[in-house]
Design an enzyme around this catalytic site. Structure first.
Site, PDB file in Angstrom:
ATOM      1  N   ALA A  74      -5.739   1.146   0.208  1.00  0.00           N
ATOM      2  CA  ALA A  74      -5.858   2.444  -0.469  1.00  0.00           C
ATOM      3  C   ALA A  74      -4.520   2.888  -1.055  1.00  0.00           C
ATOM      4  O   ALA A  74      -4.490   3.602  -2.056  1.00  0.00           O
ATOM      5  CB  ALA A  74      -6.404   3.501   0.486  1.00  0.00           C
ATOM      6  N   THR A  75      -3.416   2.475  -0.459  1.00  0.00           N
ATOM      7  CA  THR A  75      -2.108   2.831  -1.012  1.00  0.00           C
ATOM      8  C   THR A  75      -1.985   2.298  -2.436  1.00  0.00           C
ATOM      9  O   THR A  75      -1.640   3.032  -3.375  1.00  0.00           O
ATOM     10  CB  THR A  75      -0.966   2.267  -0.147  1.00  0.00           C
ATOM     11  N   GLN A 182     -10.772   7.722   4.141  1.00  0.00           N
ATOM     12  CA  GLN A 182     -11.272   8.222   5.425  1.00  0.00           C
ATOM     13  C   GLN A 182     -12.742   8.639   5.373  1.00  0.00           C
ATOM     14  O   GLN A 182     -13.290   9.037   6.402  1.00  0.00           O
ATOM     15  CB  GLN A 182     -10.449   9.435   5.880  1.00  0.00           C
ATOM     16  N   SER A 202     -10.331   1.617   1.449  1.00  0.00           N
ATOM     17  CA  SER A 202      -9.531   0.744   2.299  1.00  0.00           C
ATOM     18  C   SER A 202     -10.449   0.096   3.318  1.00  0.00           C
ATOM     19  O   SER A 202     -11.392   0.727   3.801  1.00  0.00           O
ATOM     20  CB  SER A 202      -8.456   1.565   3.010  1.00  0.00           C
ATOM     21  N   THR A 243      -4.065 -13.903  -7.324  1.00  0.00           N
ATOM     22  CA  THR A 243      -5.165 -14.680  -6.765  1.00  0.00           C
ATOM     23  C   THR A 243      -5.941 -13.834  -5.772  1.00  0.00           C
ATOM     24  O   THR A 243      -5.344 -13.187  -4.906  1.00  0.00           O
ATOM     25  CB  THR A 243      -4.621 -15.934  -6.056  1.00  0.00           C
ATOM     26  N   CYS A 328       1.350   7.352   9.609  1.00  0.00           N
ATOM     27  CA  CYS A 328       2.213   6.938   8.513  1.00  0.00           C
ATOM     28  C   CYS A 328       3.520   7.711   8.504  1.00  0.00           C
ATOM     29  O   CYS A 328       4.514   7.262   7.983  1.00  0.00           O
ATOM     30  CB  CYS A 328       1.518   7.153   7.179  1.00  0.00           C
TER      31      CYS A 328
HETATM   32  C1  PLP Z   1      -4.949   4.983   5.521  1.00  0.00           C
HETATM   33  C2  PLP Z   1      -5.005   5.837   4.320  1.00  0.00           C
HETATM   34  C3  PLP Z   1      -4.404   5.438   3.127  1.00  0.00           C
HETATM   35  C4  PLP Z   1      -3.633   4.148   3.013  1.00  0.00           C
HETATM   36  O1  PLP Z   1      -4.515   3.062   3.041  1.00  0.00           O
HETATM   37  P1  PLP Z   1      -3.963   1.567   3.217  1.00  0.00           P
HETATM   38  O2  PLP Z   1      -5.172   0.729   3.004  1.00  0.00           O
HETATM   39  O3  PLP Z   1      -3.428   1.495   4.604  1.00  0.00           O
HETATM   40  O4  PLP Z   1      -2.917   1.348   2.193  1.00  0.00           O
HETATM   41  C5  PLP Z   1      -4.499   6.272   2.039  1.00  0.00           C
HETATM   42  N1  PLP Z   1      -5.161   7.430   2.113  1.00  0.00           N
HETATM   43  C6  PLP Z   1      -5.754   7.855   3.240  1.00  0.00           C
HETATM   44  C7  PLP Z   1      -6.482   9.138   3.261  1.00  0.00           C
HETATM   45  C8  PLP Z   1      -5.687   7.076   4.389  1.00  0.00           C
HETATM   46  O5  PLP Z   1      -6.255   7.491   5.501  1.00  0.00           O
END
Ligand code: PLP
Length: 393
Positions: A74-75, A182, A202, A243, A328
């Site tokens: 998600a990042t 989430q 994610s 890839t 985080c």
């Molecule tokens: C965990 C999280 C992210 C980051 O996701 P990753 O897959 O770890 O990079 C971003 N936004 C929210 C709301 C999250 O809970």
């Protein structure tokens, strides 16, 4: 006592069914080929597995599979959505609207964009963490390109009304990005009806592996234009070169398929466990719920016990895995930016603990945690001279 894991909002263990699927796409006897190698059967099988996974993920959010772009999580999806949309729509303007309660993967992109000459509005939430629709509407300008809001907050579990937000942005020709890391698999998401243009996912918050995610990029009725972050082999419609990690992708697909199967029953069960934990905490007295009692996901309970710092409580409870602030940011010693934005004073913010429940949380674990926390809170409050004074006044 073995460790009780109540940190599912930070990451989840991989479901054994997911791990089994993943293992089938790694070794010589499995489907290890490069999905771009169309010259032989192994590559074509890998490509087929990738497309099956795309369909499984699309099914959970009722999206067109062709609108999903694989990312590392998600990042990266948030980075691609924000940098990508802002840079591709310079002719419309340079203004981004987001909220102070967003994940750092949005806040820090906003900060970087400001250094590049973009303008960013960070909205304040109400004390319960919700962003009022009128406040968002008032922030929109003729040069606003994008609004980015999370569906469910990772620290406090609060749900934003993204449908109403989307109706507003769509009406004004502004793009809406939603961080659904989430919420996917925990709340119903229907992109056929939701006016959302970009959506981040994610795998590791939903019993898949770390290091894989996706960005939904709407192509109908209007095709969202994005500038890529990575250039290379032209994979993923040229939006994300590299890839494809077949094993990660099939694992995410399986995790999302499973989530769709169990979501209703699982969320109901988790809600009951969270209510049980909250009742035990509330019985202690002087316990504040951080977030919204009405608009929250079942799996997250964020509380502050008056008179006690989170650090002191956690030191007393080494057998329980929970978070202070969010995982985080807890590397730094800052009080949570989310709670501060909601107007919590520093003391309450420093006392906040996030209990997050998931697929393998049991009622026995909840009762053990309730009992251990009760004993620790009583003990620490007795030790605290400040708490004594507060009580007597
Ligand atoms: C965990 C999280 C992210 C980051 O996701 P990753 O897959 O770890 O990079 C971003 N936004 C929210 C709301 C999250 O809970």
């Amino acid at each position: 006592m073995s460790l009780i894991y109540l940190d599912y909002a930070a990451t989840t263990p991989v479901d054994p069914q997911v791990a089994a699927r993943m293992a089938q796409h790694l070794t010589l006897d499995g489907v290890f080929g490069n999905p771009s190698s169309t010259t032989h059967a192994l590559g074509r099988q890998a490509a087929q597995a990738v497309e099956t996974a795309r369909t499984q993920i699309a099914a959970l959010i009722n999206a067109d599979p062709g609108d999903l772009i694989w990312t590392s999580g998600a990042t990266e999806a948030n980075n691609l959505a924000l940098f990508g949309a802002m840079r591709a729509n310079l002719r419309k303007g340079r203004h981004l609207v987001t909220a102070k309660t967003e994940h750092k993967a949005v806040l820090d992109v906003g900060r970087r964009l400001m250094q590049d000459g973009y303008s960013v509005t960070y909205l304040d939430p109400d004390p319960d963490g919700r962003i009022p629709l009128e406040r968002m509407a008032a922030a929109l300008r003729p040069d606003t390109v994008l609004v980015s809001l999370m569906h469910v907050n990772n620290e406090i579990g609060v749900i934003q009304d993204v449908a109403a937000m989307g109706a507003l942005t769509r009406e004004r020709g502004i793009l809406l990005h939603v961080d659904a890391a989430q919420s996917a698999g925990k709340l119903p998401i229907d992109l056929r009806t939701l006016p959302v243009d970009l959506l981040s996912l994610s795998a590791h918050k939903l019993y898949g592996p770390k290091g894989i995610g996706a960005l939904y990029v709407r192509q109908r009725p209007v095709r969202v234009r994005l500038e890529p972050l990575l250039y290379g082999g032209g994979q993923e419609r040229g939006l994300r070169a590299g890839t494809l990690p077949t094993h990660q992708i099939v694992a995410m697909g399986e995790a999302f398929r499973l989530a769709g199967e169990v979501m209703d029953v699982e969320q109901h069960r988790i809600q009951e466990l969270r209510d049980r934990l909250w009742r035990a905490f509330a019985a202690l007295g002087d316990v504040a719920l951080n977030g919204s009692a009405e608009y929250g996901v079942p799996g997250i309970l964020n509380v502050s016990f008056a008179g006690i710092t989170a650090e002191a409580l956690l030191t007393d409870l080494p057998q329980i895995a929970v978070s202070t602030g969010s995982a985080c940011t807890s590397a730094g010693n800052e009080p949570s930016h989310v709670l501060r934005a909601m107007g919590c004073d520093a003391v309450r913010a420093r006392g906040a603990i996030r209990f997050s429940l998931g697929r393998w949380t049991t009622v026995e674990e909840i009762d053990l945690v309730a009992e251990a926390v009760t004993i620790a809170v009583h003990r620490l409050r007795e030790l605290s001279p400040k708490w004594d004074q507060q009580r007597q006044t």
